[in-house]
Design a protein around this motif. Structure first.
Motif, PDB file in Angstrom:
ATOM      1  N   LYS A 156     -24.778 -22.198  -3.374  1.00  0.00           N
ATOM      2  CA  LYS A 156     -25.726 -21.089  -3.441  1.00  0.00           C
ATOM      3  C   LYS A 156     -27.052 -21.625  -3.958  1.00  0.00           C
ATOM      4  N   GLU A 157     -28.151 -21.113  -3.393  1.00  0.00           N
ATOM      5  CA  GLU A 157     -29.485 -21.540  -3.859  1.00  0.00           C
ATOM      6  C   GLU A 157     -30.423 -20.342  -3.853  1.00  0.00           C
ATOM      7  N   PHE A 158     -31.218 -20.244  -4.923  1.00  0.00           N
ATOM      8  CA  PHE A 158     -32.122 -19.112  -5.098  1.00  0.00           C
ATOM      9  C   PHE A 158     -33.510 -19.602  -5.505  1.00  0.00           C
ATOM     10  N   SER A 199     -19.276 -14.316  -5.395  1.00  0.00           N
ATOM     11  CA  SER A 199     -19.096 -14.910  -4.066  1.00  0.00           C
ATOM     12  C   SER A 199     -18.187 -16.140  -4.082  1.00  0.00           C
ATOM     13  N   LEU A 200     -18.379 -17.000  -5.066  1.00  0.00           N
ATOM     14  CA  LEU A 200     -17.677 -18.288  -5.088  1.00  0.00           C
ATOM     15  C   LEU A 200     -16.385 -18.268  -5.899  1.00  0.00           C
ATOM     16  N   VAL A 219     -24.547 -24.560  -7.946  1.00  0.00           N
ATOM     17  CA  VAL A 219     -25.490 -23.480  -7.683  1.00  0.00           C
ATOM     18  C   VAL A 219     -26.874 -23.978  -8.094  1.00  0.00           C
ATOM     19  N   GLU A 276     -28.641 -13.455 -10.167  1.00  0.00           N
ATOM     20  CA  GLU A 276     -28.311 -14.447  -9.137  1.00  0.00           C
ATOM     21  C   GLU A 276     -27.009 -15.163  -9.466  1.00  0.00           C
ATOM     22  N   GLN A 278     -24.051 -12.885  -8.881  1.00  0.00           N
ATOM     23  CA  GLN A 278     -23.755 -12.830  -7.449  1.00  0.00           C
ATOM     24  C   GLN A 278     -23.005 -14.085  -7.006  1.00  0.00           C
ATOM     25  N   SER A 279     -23.384 -15.225  -7.564  1.00  0.00           N
ATOM     26  CA  SER A 279     -22.735 -16.489  -7.197  1.00  0.00           C
ATOM     27  C   SER A 279     -21.280 -16.512  -7.643  1.00  0.00           C
TER      28      SER A 279
END
Length: 375
Positions: free
Chosen positions: A210-212, A232-233, A179, A225, A228-229
């Motif tokens: 994932k990238e923010f 999701s992952l 991430v 963030e 959320q990662s």
């Protein structure tokens, strides 16, 4: 012999003159105590110059704890009569504009400006230039404007160093996911870190799951963030995290703990060498940080500012680098970033006096310090 009337008139005039002189003297004292004289870099009380230091925010602890006091101390050393007009914009670009206008009104001879939003500070630079006040871009490059100097670190290199420290820990990167939590999109330094990190990651075989880009470099937003990662992952869907600075790393690690992920199993990078980050590195919760020689950055900027305030533009030739900001090739000082891990804390941040043993080895961290040979 003068008449009583003429003597009375003379006495009244004398009192009036003395009263006026007294008011003028008081006015001079007020100007001196408020760190400024007239606009356009005029002398303030006692012949000293006013140097404005305008910093962007307080969420990153370095600005109040390191940059400001180091800068002020160096100015005091080099120019005892000079005054520092200091303001922090608290991540508010409009507020910074007002602070810069106030500095110019108070007679600042030079502006040392770390922009909240580099895209919005054009009016500040233009106003200063109209008054023949040099602007030194501190930490963040100001694009497309006629600035005098730029003092920062090799930010692209910092991104490469951060990324490489994560890859070194992961070993073989093939098939592994990470991430990426980058800094504020309004900060060109964040863009440079991101660019440098991608230069390493994109040819490594690692997958960026994932990238923010994190507004305001906010630890709270970085925590969200990361949550959320993980959602999701999954807890095992990533091998590590690239974080562009320590404040966000703290939020990322908090998200891991809150979701049942052991941060010691998922290496996290950082930057700025905050005391809390060094403590996390000692306990294994954070992999690395970046040591920026902020003392050197602040003192170099102070030296340039003192000279510029007196009409001397880098007489010692310390701004040896050139950085194209779209308007000109700006005379610059670019310092090297250093990766800090558990193995070199003693030889970097402690050796240089950036942090002390007492600041790091508090309470529960004392044992970890002893194990790491920190003393």
């Amino acid at each position: 012999m003068k008449s009583r009337s003429s003597r009375s008139t003379f006495a009244a005039l004398a009192v009036a003159v003395l009263f006026a002189l007294g008011l003028a003297a008081c006015g001079g004292d007020d100007d001196s105590s408020s760190s400024g004289g007239g606009g356009g870099g005029g002398d303030s009380g006692g012949g000293g110059k006013t140097i404005a230091l305008l910093l962007p925010e307080t969420k990153t602890t370095r600005y109040e704890e390191k940059d400001r006091p180091l800068f002020e101390a160096k100015v005091k050393e080099l120019c005892p009569d000079c005054k520092v007009f200091y303001q922090n914009a608290s991540q508010d670009a409009n507020k910074q504009q007002q602070q810069a206008d106030a500095a110019i009104t108070k007679g600042a001879s030079v502006l040392v400006l770390d922009a909240v939003d580099v895209a919005s500070v054009g009016p500040i630079v233009q106003h200063a230039n109209q008054k023949n006040i040099p602007v030194i871009a501190y930490d963040r490059l100001i694009p497309d404007q006629d600035i005098a100097f730029y003092v920062s670190f090799d930010n692209v290199k910092q991104g490469r160093v951060q990324a490489q420290s994560l890859l070194d820990k992961l070993g073989s990167a093939d098939g592994k996911s990470i991430v990426m939590v980058n800094g504020a999109p309004t900060d060109p330094s964040a863009g440079d870190y991101k660019k440098g990190a991608h230069q390493v990651f994109d040819k490594s075989g690692v997958k960026i799951a994932k990238e923010f880009d994190t507004p305001d470099w906010s630890p709270d937003k970085a925590q969200t963030e990361m949550e959320q990662s993980i959602t999701s992952l999954g807890k095992d869907g990533f091998a590590g995290v690239y974080s562009a600075n320590d404040g966000m790393a703290g939020g990322i690690i908090a998200a891991m703990k809150g979701n049942g992920v052991d941060p010691q199993s998922k290496p996290v990078t950082g930057g700025d060498s905050e005391a809390a980050a060094i403590q996390r590195i000692l306990t294994g919760e954070q992999l690395s940080t970046i040591y920026l020689a902020i003392k050197q950055q602040a003192e170099t900027s102070a030296a340039l500012a003192v000279d510029a305030a007196h009409g001397k533009m880098d007489p010692d030739g310390i701004a040896k680098d050139k950085v194209d900001n779209g308007s000109k090739k700006v005379d610059s000082v670019l310092l090297d970033p250093i990766a800090v891990t558990k193995d070199n804390i003693q030889d970097t941040v402690i050796k240089d006096g950036f942090l002390t043993v007492d600041e790091i080895c508090t309470g529960k961290y004392a044992a970890a310090c002893k194990d790491a040979g920190i003393q």
